[in-house]
Design a protein around this motif. Sequence first.
Motif, PDB file in Angstrom:
ATOM      1  N   SER A  82       0.826  -1.207   0.000  1.00 19.39           N
ATOM      2  CA  SER A  82       0.000   0.000   0.000  1.00 19.39           C
ATOM      3  C   SER A  82       0.864   1.264   0.000  1.00 19.39           C
ATOM      4  O   SER A  82       0.562   2.237  -0.689  1.00 19.39           O
ATOM      5  CB  SER A  82      -0.931  -0.019   1.209  1.00 19.39           C
ATOM      6  N   ILE A  83       1.929   1.236   0.768  1.00 18.04           N
ATOM      7  CA  ILE A  83       2.832   2.394   0.803  1.00 18.04           C
ATOM      8  C   ILE A  83       3.470   2.601  -0.567  1.00 18.04           C
ATOM      9  O   ILE A  83       3.511   3.722  -1.080  1.00 18.04           O
ATOM     10  CB  ILE A  83       3.909   2.218   1.891  1.00 18.04           C
ATOM     11  N   LEU A  84       3.948   1.524  -1.178  1.00 20.08           N
ATOM     12  CA  LEU A  84       4.531   1.650  -2.518  1.00 20.08           C
ATOM     13  C   LEU A  84       3.502   2.190  -3.513  1.00 20.08           C
ATOM     14  O   LEU A  84       3.824   3.034  -4.349  1.00 20.08           O
ATOM     15  CB  LEU A  84       5.078   0.305  -2.985  1.00 20.08           C
ATOM     16  N   ALA A  85       2.262   1.720  -3.408  1.00 22.39           N
ATOM     17  CA  ALA A  85       1.207   2.204  -4.304  1.00 22.39           C
ATOM     18  C   ALA A  85       0.943   3.696  -4.091  1.00 22.39           C
ATOM     19  O   ALA A  85       0.773   4.444  -5.053  1.00 22.39           O
ATOM     20  CB  ALA A  85      -0.069   1.395  -4.103  1.00 22.39           C
ATOM     21  N   ARG A  86       0.911   4.130  -2.831  1.00 23.34           N
ATOM     22  CA  ARG A  86       0.718   5.565  -2.551  1.00 23.34           C
ATOM     23  C   ARG A  86       1.852   6.408  -3.108  1.00 23.34           C
ATOM     24  O   ARG A  86       1.664   7.571  -3.455  1.00 23.34           O
ATOM     25  CB  ARG A  86       0.563   5.808  -1.054  1.00 23.34           C
ATOM     26  N   LEU A  87       3.041   5.808  -3.177  1.00 17.45           N
ATOM     27  CA  LEU A  87       4.188   6.507  -3.758  1.00 17.45           C
ATOM     28  C   LEU A  87       4.200   6.404  -5.289  1.00 17.45           C
ATOM     29  O   LEU A  87       5.080   6.950  -5.942  1.00 17.45           O
ATOM     30  CB  LEU A  87       5.496   5.952  -3.183  1.00 17.45           C
ATOM     31  N   GLY A  88       3.226   5.683  -5.847  1.00 16.04           N
ATOM     32  CA  GLY A  88       3.088   5.589  -7.299  1.00 16.04           C
ATOM     33  C   GLY A  88       3.738   4.361  -7.913  1.00 16.04           C
ATOM     34  O   GLY A  88       3.833   4.276  -9.133  1.00 16.04           O
ATOM     35  N   PHE A  89       4.163   3.391  -7.103  1.00 13.84           N
ATOM     36  CA  PHE A  89       4.842   2.212  -7.632  1.00 13.84           C
ATOM     37  C   PHE A  89       3.975   0.974  -7.466  1.00 13.84           C
ATOM     38  O   PHE A  89       3.615   0.606  -6.355  1.00 13.84           O
ATOM     39  CB  PHE A  89       6.189   2.013  -6.934  1.00 13.84           C
ATOM     40  N   GLU A  90       3.639   0.367  -8.587  1.00  9.98           N
ATOM     41  CA  GLU A  90       2.804  -0.828  -8.618  1.00  9.98           C
ATOM     42  C   GLU A  90       3.660  -2.040  -8.967  1.00  9.98           C
ATOM     43  O   GLU A  90       4.715  -1.907  -9.594  1.00  9.98           O
ATOM     44  CB  GLU A  90       1.698  -0.659  -9.665  1.00  9.98           C
ATOM     45  N   PRO A  91       3.190  -3.244  -8.601  1.00  7.03           N
ATOM     46  CA  PRO A  91       3.936  -4.456  -8.967  1.00  7.03           C
ATOM     47  C   PRO A  91       4.039  -4.613 -10.479  1.00  7.03           C
ATOM     48  O   PRO A  91       3.138  -4.233 -11.218  1.00  7.03           O
ATOM     49  CB  PRO A  91       3.102  -5.584  -8.369  1.00  7.03           C
ATOM     50  N   VAL A  92       5.144  -5.177 -10.915  1.00  6.42           N
ATOM     51  CA  VAL A  92       5.404  -5.454 -12.329  1.00  6.42           C
ATOM     52  C   VAL A  92       5.655  -6.943 -12.451  1.00  6.42           C
ATOM     53  O   VAL A  92       6.387  -7.519 -11.646  1.00  6.42           O
ATOM     54  CB  VAL A  92       6.650  -4.673 -12.813  1.00  6.42           C
ATOM     55  N   GLY A  93       5.080  -7.558 -13.450  1.00  2.00           N
ATOM     56  CA  GLY A  93       5.314  -8.969 -13.716  1.00  2.00           C
ATOM     57  C   GLY A  93       4.166  -9.819 -13.253  1.00  2.00           C
ATOM     58  O   GLY A  93       3.909  -9.926 -12.059  1.00  2.00           O
ATOM     59  N   GLU A  94       3.440 -10.414 -14.211  1.00  3.18           N
ATOM     60  CA  GLU A  94       2.326 -11.297 -13.889  1.00  3.18           C
ATOM     61  C   GLU A  94       2.423 -12.543 -14.741  1.00  3.18           C
ATOM     62  O   GLU A  94       2.877 -12.494 -15.885  1.00  3.18           O
ATOM     63  CB  GLU A  94       0.991 -10.603 -14.169  1.00  3.18           C
ATOM     64  N   VAL A  95       1.983 -13.656 -14.173  1.00  2.00           N
ATOM     65  CA  VAL A  95       1.942 -14.902 -14.912  1.00  2.00           C
ATOM     66  C   VAL A  95       1.019 -14.721 -16.113  1.00  2.00           C
ATOM     67  O   VAL A  95      -0.050 -14.124 -16.001  1.00  2.00           O
ATOM     68  CB  VAL A  95       1.440 -16.052 -14.001  1.00  2.00           C
ATOM     69  N   GLY A  96       1.476 -15.196 -17.264  1.00  2.00           N
ATOM     70  CA  GLY A  96       0.668 -15.138 -18.474  1.00  2.00           C
ATOM     71  C   GLY A  96       1.006 -13.991 -19.408  1.00  2.00           C
ATOM     72  O   GLY A  96       0.600 -14.002 -20.567  1.00  2.00           O
ATOM     73  N   GLU A  97       1.750 -13.009 -18.926  1.00  2.00           N
ATOM     74  CA  GLU A  97       2.083 -11.898 -19.814  1.00  2.00           C
ATOM     75  C   GLU A  97       3.323 -12.239 -20.632  1.00  2.00           C
ATOM     76  O   GLU A  97       4.141 -13.067 -20.219  1.00  2.00           O
ATOM     77  CB  GLU A  97       2.264 -10.595 -19.033  1.00  2.00           C
ATOM     78  N   PRO A  98       3.482 -11.612 -21.792  1.00  2.00           N
ATOM     79  CA  PRO A  98       4.677 -11.864 -22.607  1.00  2.00           C
ATOM     80  C   PRO A  98       5.935 -11.360 -21.900  1.00  2.00           C
ATOM     81  O   PRO A  98       5.907 -10.313 -21.241  1.00  2.00           O
ATOM     82  CB  PRO A  98       4.432 -11.055 -23.889  1.00  2.00           C
ATOM     83  N   PHE A  99       7.010 -12.097 -22.042  1.00  3.07           N
ATOM     84  CA  PHE A  99       8.292 -11.690 -21.467  1.00  3.07           C
ATOM     85  C   PHE A  99       8.747 -10.403 -22.141  1.00  3.07           C
ATOM     86  O   PHE A  99       8.721 -10.276 -23.359  1.00  3.07           O
ATOM     87  CB  PHE A  99       9.338 -12.785 -21.668  1.00  3.07           C
ATOM     88  N   ASP A 100       9.154  -9.435 -21.337  1.00  9.44           N
ATOM     89  CA  ASP A 100       9.661  -8.147 -21.824  1.00  9.44           C
ATOM     90  C   ASP A 100      10.994  -7.906 -21.125  1.00  9.44           C
ATOM     91  O   ASP A 100      11.021  -7.676 -19.914  1.00  9.44           O
ATOM     92  CB  ASP A 100       8.668  -7.041 -21.483  1.00  9.44           C
ATOM     93  N   PRO A 101      12.117  -7.945 -21.855  1.00 10.53           N
ATOM     94  CA  PRO A 101      13.425  -7.796 -21.206  1.00 10.53           C
ATOM     95  C   PRO A 101      13.624  -6.452 -20.510  1.00 10.53           C
ATOM     96  O   PRO A 101      14.528  -6.322 -19.691  1.00 10.53           O
ATOM     97  CB  PRO A 101      14.421  -7.991 -22.350  1.00 10.53           C
ATOM     98  N   VAL A 102      12.783  -5.493 -20.799  1.00  8.42           N
ATOM     99  CA  VAL A 102      12.882  -4.205 -20.110  1.00  8.42           C
ATOM    100  C   VAL A 102      12.254  -4.303 -18.718  1.00  8.42           C
ATOM    101  O   VAL A 102      12.751  -3.721 -17.765  1.00  8.42           O
ATOM    102  CB  VAL A 102      12.191  -3.091 -20.939  1.00  8.42           C
ATOM    103  N   ARG A 103      11.165  -5.078 -18.603  1.00  6.03           N
ATOM    104  CA  ARG A 103      10.427  -5.173 -17.342  1.00  6.03           C
ATOM    105  C   ARG A 103      10.699  -6.460 -16.565  1.00  6.03           C
ATOM    106  O   ARG A 103      10.342  -6.567 -15.408  1.00  6.03           O
ATOM    107  CB  ARG A 103       8.924  -5.090 -17.624  1.00  6.03           C
ATOM    108  N   ARG A 125      10.191 -13.089  -8.141  1.00  4.44           N
ATOM    109  CA  ARG A 125      10.291 -11.872  -7.327  1.00  4.44           C
ATOM    110  C   ARG A 125       9.631 -10.755  -8.127  1.00  4.44           C
ATOM    111  O   ARG A 125      10.071 -10.448  -9.232  1.00  4.44           O
ATOM    112  CB  ARG A 125      11.755 -11.519  -7.055  1.00  4.44           C
ATOM    113  N   PRO A 126       8.560 -10.162  -7.589  1.00  4.59           N
ATOM    114  CA  PRO A 126       7.888  -9.112  -8.360  1.00  4.59           C
ATOM    115  C   PRO A 126       8.783  -7.887  -8.528  1.00  4.59           C
ATOM    116  O   PRO A 126       9.621  -7.594  -7.674  1.00  4.59           O
ATOM    117  CB  PRO A 126       6.655  -8.780  -7.528  1.00  4.59           C
ATOM    118  N   GLY A 127       8.585  -7.229  -9.623  1.00  6.23           N
ATOM    119  CA  GLY A 127       9.234  -5.940  -9.842  1.00  6.23           C
ATOM    120  C   GLY A 127       8.271  -4.842  -9.445  1.00  6.23           C
ATOM    121  O   GLY A 127       7.103  -5.096  -9.152  1.00  6.23           O
ATOM    122  N   PHE A 128       8.765  -3.622  -9.456  1.00  2.00           N
ATOM    123  CA  PHE A 128       7.918  -2.472  -9.137  1.00  2.00           C
ATOM    124  C   PHE A 128       8.310  -1.316 -10.034  1.00  2.00           C
ATOM    125  O   PHE A 128       9.490  -1.091 -10.301  1.00  2.00           O
ATOM    126  CB  PHE A 128       8.063  -2.062  -7.662  1.00  2.00           C
ATOM    127  N   GLY A 129       7.293  -0.578 -10.503  1.00  2.00           N
ATOM    128  CA  GLY A 129       7.544   0.571 -11.354  1.00  2.00           C
ATOM    129  C   GLY A 129       6.373   1.525 -11.322  1.00  2.00           C
ATOM    130  O   GLY A 129       5.314   1.227 -10.764  1.00  2.00           O
TER     131      GLY A 129
END
Length: 159
Positions: A82-103, A125-129
């Motif tokens: 919740s703190i990360l979300a309030r700072l504008g950072f959401e989790p990155v990386g979900e099962v089923g999405e195409p692999f993106d070497p940037v993310r 390990r989830p990413g955040f952006g």
Amino acid sequence: MAEVNEDVAELTERWQRAAADVENTRKWAERQSARQRQEERLAVSAAWLPVLDNLDLALQHGDADPSTILEGVAGVRDQALSILARLGFEPVGEVGEPFDPVRHEAAEVVRDSDAPPGTVVRVLRPGFGDGERLLRPAVVAVSAPADLAVHPEAGRDGG
């Protein structure tokens, strides 16, 4: 000649005043920037204090029922997200999405997956952006075609 000297003196004085104004503005902007950084640092630090408080509470109850401790840890994790979300950072990386070497950072390749090649099949390990920038990429397992298996003979002379 005296008139030219007066004009030069007036222009020199105006130039010196303008240079002093520019220097004063630069110093003011530096102070404002430093104060803003300090205020942001304090606000972010204060946002994490409840997480620290809850971790301290968990440590005080280390002898409690393990399921209760697990619930508490999950609550602290939710609080941190919740703190990360309030700072504008959401989790990155979900099962089923195409692999993106940037993310994503591929840590494993899964060859026996039913997922199409190049698909995230597990998030290690989830990413955040924030949509534009990453705090860190997600570490993931990615599917690959089964026929791309590495053979021990590959790369040997004559093999």
